[in-house]
Design an enzyme around this catalytic site. Structure first.
Site, PDB file in Angstrom:
ATOM      1  N   ASP A  67      47.768  45.237  38.210  1.00 32.17           N
ATOM      2  CA  ASP A  67      46.952  46.228  37.825  1.00 32.17           C
ATOM      3  C   ASP A  67      45.606  45.831  36.822  1.00 32.17           C
ATOM      4  OD1 ASP A  67      48.227  44.768  35.451  1.00 32.17           O
ATOM      5  OD2 ASP A  67      49.569  46.825  35.118  1.00 32.17           O
ATOM      6  N   ASP A 136      58.231  51.624  27.773  1.00 27.34           N
ATOM      7  CA  ASP A 136      58.795  53.155  28.085  1.00 27.34           C
ATOM      8  C   ASP A 136      59.357  52.698  29.500  1.00 27.34           C
ATOM      9  OD1 ASP A 136      56.344  52.372  29.540  1.00 27.34           O
ATOM     10  OD2 ASP A 136      55.686  54.320  29.224  1.00 27.34           O
ATOM     11  N   HIS A 138      57.864  50.953  31.933  1.00 26.80           N
ATOM     12  CA  HIS A 138      57.010  51.029  33.007  1.00 26.80           C
ATOM     13  C   HIS A 138      56.801  49.447  33.724  1.00 26.80           C
ATOM     14  CE1 HIS A 138      53.419  50.285  30.157  1.00 26.80           C
ATOM     15  NE2 HIS A 138      53.644  48.978  30.925  1.00 26.80           N
ATOM     16  N   GLU A 143      54.063  54.635  35.159  1.00 23.98           N
ATOM     17  CA  GLU A 143      54.528  55.134  34.163  1.00 23.98           C
ATOM     18  C   GLU A 143      55.659  55.742  34.331  1.00 23.98           C
ATOM     19  OE1 GLU A 143      53.683  53.991  31.224  1.00 23.98           O
ATOM     20  OE2 GLU A 143      51.605  54.032  30.689  1.00 23.98           O
TER      21      GLU A 143
HETATM   22  C1  GLP Z   1      51.040  46.342  30.197  1.00 24.63           C
HETATM   23  C2  GLP Z   1      51.121  45.988  31.442  1.00 24.63           C
HETATM   24  C3  GLP Z   1      52.049  45.597  32.015  1.00 24.63           C
HETATM   25  C4  GLP Z   1      52.958  44.824  31.019  1.00 24.63           C
HETATM   26  C5  GLP Z   1      53.087  45.508  29.677  1.00 24.63           C
HETATM   27  C6  GLP Z   1      54.052  44.425  28.695  1.00 24.63           C
HETATM   28  O1  GLP Z   1      51.274  47.605  29.926  1.00 24.63           O
HETATM   29  N1  GLP Z   1      50.300  46.900  32.342  1.00 24.63           N
HETATM   30  O2  GLP Z   1      52.017  45.027  33.344  1.00 24.63           O
HETATM   31  O3  GLP Z   1      54.296  44.341  31.703  1.00 24.63           O
HETATM   32  O4  GLP Z   1      51.821  45.607  29.289  1.00 24.63           O
HETATM   33  O5  GLP Z   1      53.208  43.735  28.066  1.00 24.63           O
HETATM   34  P1  GLP Z   1      53.675  42.749  27.065  1.00 24.63           P
HETATM   35  O6  GLP Z   1      54.158  41.656  27.852  1.00 24.63           O
HETATM   36  O7  GLP Z   1      52.792  42.431  25.988  1.00 24.63           O
HETATM   37  O8  GLP Z   1      54.818  43.351  26.289  1.00 24.63           O
END
Ligand code: GLP
Length: 241
Positions: A67, A136, A138, A143
């Site tokens: 993404d 959440d 995702h 989402e």
């Molecule tokens: C963002 C990214 C996700 C990732 C998430 C969790 O929202 N788009 O791909 O998994 O953050 O991030 P973290 O690893 O910092 O908890």
């Protein structure tokens, strides 16, 4: 869905790096899906070290990031272009023309999302997808909602995601409100999926993911339907299981 619980963040990262190493050793031309966020940083560090020591080569691999935010130029340290360059792609021997990220600065964002999906399809989709998980539930930026997103698409970010990701920005107002992300369908076309979660803050969502029926209200539950999905946790993220 297989579950592996590592003792620590370091052990989880090492395990993830070893999985990637085995895949690349077996198929040097593997197509790999790459996440951002804080969770995969340890894995990227280990893989970068292996590559620099000559123990592993990504020279024939192809990468697709999951993404990218809308509206952040590549030079912005909060863009996923910048992140993945800094933590991984600039440290390894993958040719830049074989690395892909959605262009969140594209004039026609929906068209960009569609083209990204087409490029992935032309590459035969992913041999392996590594992903983190949002608070959440995702995956990528898919989402919770009424249905699973099938293809790469332009999405609005949930307030909960904006809040969680605001820790990287000066304030909440600076966090982009949209992103381009692979769809859940895109991810499900991967031959293998490895979802990593670390730390106490993820324990509740991990418990829900493991115990819940498959539902688009918690997108990561789709892993229950994937024939080769691995949930790779550290002890803190697994503490409510
Ligand atoms: C963002 C990214 C996700 C990732 C998430 C969790 O929202 N788009 O791909 O998994 O953050 O991030 P973290 O690893 O910092 O908890």
């Amino acid at each position: 869905m297989e579950i592996i619980i590592a003792k620590s963040y370091e052990e989880m990262s090492e395990k993830a790096a070893q999985i990637m190493k085995e895949i690349i050793e077996e198929n040097p031309a593997a197509v790999i899906g790459l996440p951002t966020g804080s969770t995969p940083i340890g894995m990227y560090k280990r893989l970068s070290e292996m590559c620099q020591k000559g123990e592993l080569s990504f020279a024939k691999a192809t990468s697709f990031n999951i993404d990218e935010y809308v509206g952040l130029p590549e030079s912005d340290p909060n863009s996923y272009h910048y992140f993945i360059g800094e933590h991984f792609l600039n440290n390894i021997d993958i040719p830049s023309e074989k690395t892909h990220l959605p262009n969140g600065m594209a004039e026609k964002l929906e068209e960009e999302a569609e083209n990204y999906e087409e490029t992935l399809a032309a590459a035969g989709y992913l041999d392996v997808l590594f992903a983190g998980i949002g608070h959440d539930g995702h995956l990528g930026f898919d989402e919770p909602g009424d249905h699973f997103q099938r293809r790469t698409n332009l999405v609005d970010l949930d307030p909960i995601t904006i809040e969680a990701n605001s820790r990287f920005f000066n304030n909440k107002e600076e966090v982009p409100t949209q992103a381009i992300t692979m769809g859940i369908g895109t991810m499900m076309a991967s031959r293998k999926i490895v979802v990593m979660a670390s730390g106490e803050g993820k324990a509740e969502i991990v418990k829900q993911l493991v115990e819940s029926e498959v539902t688009p209200q918690l997108p990561a539950t789709i892993l229950h339907f994937h024939p080769n999905a691995l949930l790779l946790l550290d002890a803190e993220a697994a503490k409510l299981l």
